[in-house]
Design a protein around this motif. Structure first.
Motif, PDB file in Angstrom:
ATOM      1  N   CYS A   1       0.829  -1.215   0.000  1.00 49.77           N
ATOM      2  CA  CYS A   1       0.000   0.000   0.000  1.00 49.77           C
ATOM      3  C   CYS A   1       0.863   1.264   0.000  1.00 49.77           C
TER       4      CYS A   1
ATOM      5  N   VAL B   1     -13.552  -0.409   4.783  1.00 49.51           N
ATOM      6  CA  VAL B   1     -12.309  -0.823   5.460  1.00 49.51           C
ATOM      7  C   VAL B   1     -12.462  -0.761   6.980  1.00 49.51           C
TER       8      VAL B   1
ATOM      9  N   SER C   1     -15.254   7.862  -1.614  1.00 44.67           N
ATOM     10  CA  SER C   1     -14.353   7.950  -0.473  1.00 44.67           C
ATOM     11  C   SER C   1     -15.024   7.454   0.806  1.00 44.67           C
TER      12      SER C   1
ATOM     13  N   LYS D   1      -4.740   6.542  -3.010  1.00 43.69           N
ATOM     14  CA  LYS D   1      -5.218   6.232  -1.667  1.00 43.69           C
ATOM     15  C   LYS D   1      -4.975   4.779  -1.254  1.00 43.69           C
ATOM     16  N   ALA D   2      -4.714   3.903  -2.235  1.00 43.53           N
ATOM     17  CA  ALA D   2      -4.384   2.489  -1.987  1.00 43.53           C
ATOM     18  C   ALA D   2      -5.567   1.650  -1.510  1.00 43.53           C
ATOM     19  N   VAL D   3      -6.772   2.076  -1.797  1.00 39.61           N
ATOM     20  CA  VAL D   3      -7.942   1.302  -1.376  1.00 39.61           C
ATOM     21  C   VAL D   3      -7.983  -0.057  -2.070  1.00 39.61           C
TER      22      VAL D   3
ATOM     23  N   ASN E   1     -11.664   9.950  -3.746  1.00 40.49           N
ATOM     24  CA  ASN E   1     -11.009   8.669  -3.503  1.00 40.49           C
ATOM     25  C   ASN E   1     -10.613   7.989  -4.799  1.00 40.49           C
TER      26      ASN E   1
ATOM     27  N   ILE F   1      -5.543   3.115   5.548  1.00 36.69           N
ATOM     28  CA  ILE F   1      -6.441   3.642   4.520  1.00 36.69           C
ATOM     29  C   ILE F   1      -7.295   4.788   5.066  1.00 36.69           C
TER      30      ILE F   1
ATOM     31  N   ALA G   1      -5.153  -2.303  -0.903  1.00 39.12           N
ATOM     32  CA  ALA G   1      -5.450  -2.860   0.425  1.00 39.12           C
ATOM     33  C   ALA G   1      -6.477  -3.977   0.322  1.00 39.12           C
TER      34      ALA G   1
ATOM     35  N   ARG H   1      -5.184   7.849   5.376  1.00 38.45           N
ATOM     36  CA  ARG H   1      -4.918   8.369   4.022  1.00 38.45           C
ATOM     37  C   ARG H   1      -6.104   9.180   3.501  1.00 38.45           C
ATOM     38  N   HIS H   2      -7.291   8.903   4.010  1.00 42.15           N
ATOM     39  CA  HIS H   2      -8.489   9.612   3.560  1.00 42.15           C
ATOM     40  C   HIS H   2      -8.810  10.859   4.394  1.00 42.15           C
TER      41      HIS H   2
END
Length: 203
Positions: free
Chosen positions: A91, A148, A141, A106-108, A202, A173, A111, A176-177
């Motif tokens: 991530c 998560v 987002s 954002k790496a959603v 997002n 995560i 992840a 990050r948001h």
């Protein structure tokens, strides 16, 4: 085992560093997602810039960036907490990509891919949670944050040994948001179907 863990952390970071959004946008002749739309190199922004097909390709590649190194580490017999560290490395590679000036997303999706080794039950619950939140509120987002945030709870009931690593990913995560959370509080976050991309969202 420690040398193998260190090696897989490095492999995961390098896998994560491959910016799917930048690569796909170049292949499709689209604007650089780091400078256009929401300026976030992720699937949501690519959807705004180029439509469904490029966005789906980005989503698939981003998921694989998390799945491949974690699955390989799992089959190497690496323990759950170390798997969590490897997943976080993937991530972080997406968030701070080595090959693209450390400007990532954002790496959603990454992840999510890293959580897939826990089992299809977790994957299904996360997807359902994301879709439900998106349907209710319309914000990608917020849907990601809700999904998560629920992931560690789902994991506790499915495979308790993996609750800590999944919680580690979820926390990363959500942190990050932070900008998205602030815009949601101000009522400035665009909905997922808003293709104008004037604000960060997002991805």
């Amino acid at each position: 085992m420690i040398p193998i863990i260190i090696l897989m952390v490095g492999v995961a970071y390098l896998c994560g560093s491959l910016s799917s959004a930048v690569v796909i946008c170049k292949l499709y002749g689209l604007a650089d997602p780091r400078t256009a739309g929401s300026k976030n190199p992720g699937a949501t922004n690519v959807y705004r810039l180029g439509g469904r097909i490029p966005a789906l390709l980005v989503l698939l590649m981003d998921i694989l960036k998390g799945t491949v190194p974690v699955y390989c580490s799992y089959w190497l017999g690496i323990e759950p907490v170390a798997l969590g560290i490897i997943a976080i490395a993937a991530c972080l590679g997406h968030i701070f990509p080595l090959y693209f000036g450390f400007q990532g997303g954002k790496a959603v999706a990454t992840a999510f891919g890293a959580m897939l080794p826990v089992g299809p039950e977790l994957a299904g619950l996360i997807v359902l949670s994301w879709l439900a939140a998106l349907f209710v509120w319309g914000y990608s987002s917020l849907a990601a944050i809700v999904a998560v945030a629920l992931a560690p709870l789902y994991t506790f009931f499915i495979k308790p040994d993996y609750t800590v690593p999944v919680a580690m990913l979820a926390l990363l995560i959500i942190v990050r948001h932070k900008p998205n959370i602030q815009r949601l509080q101000r009522g400035e976050e665009p909905r997922v179907w808003d293709k104008r991309g004037k604000l960060k969202n997002n991805g």
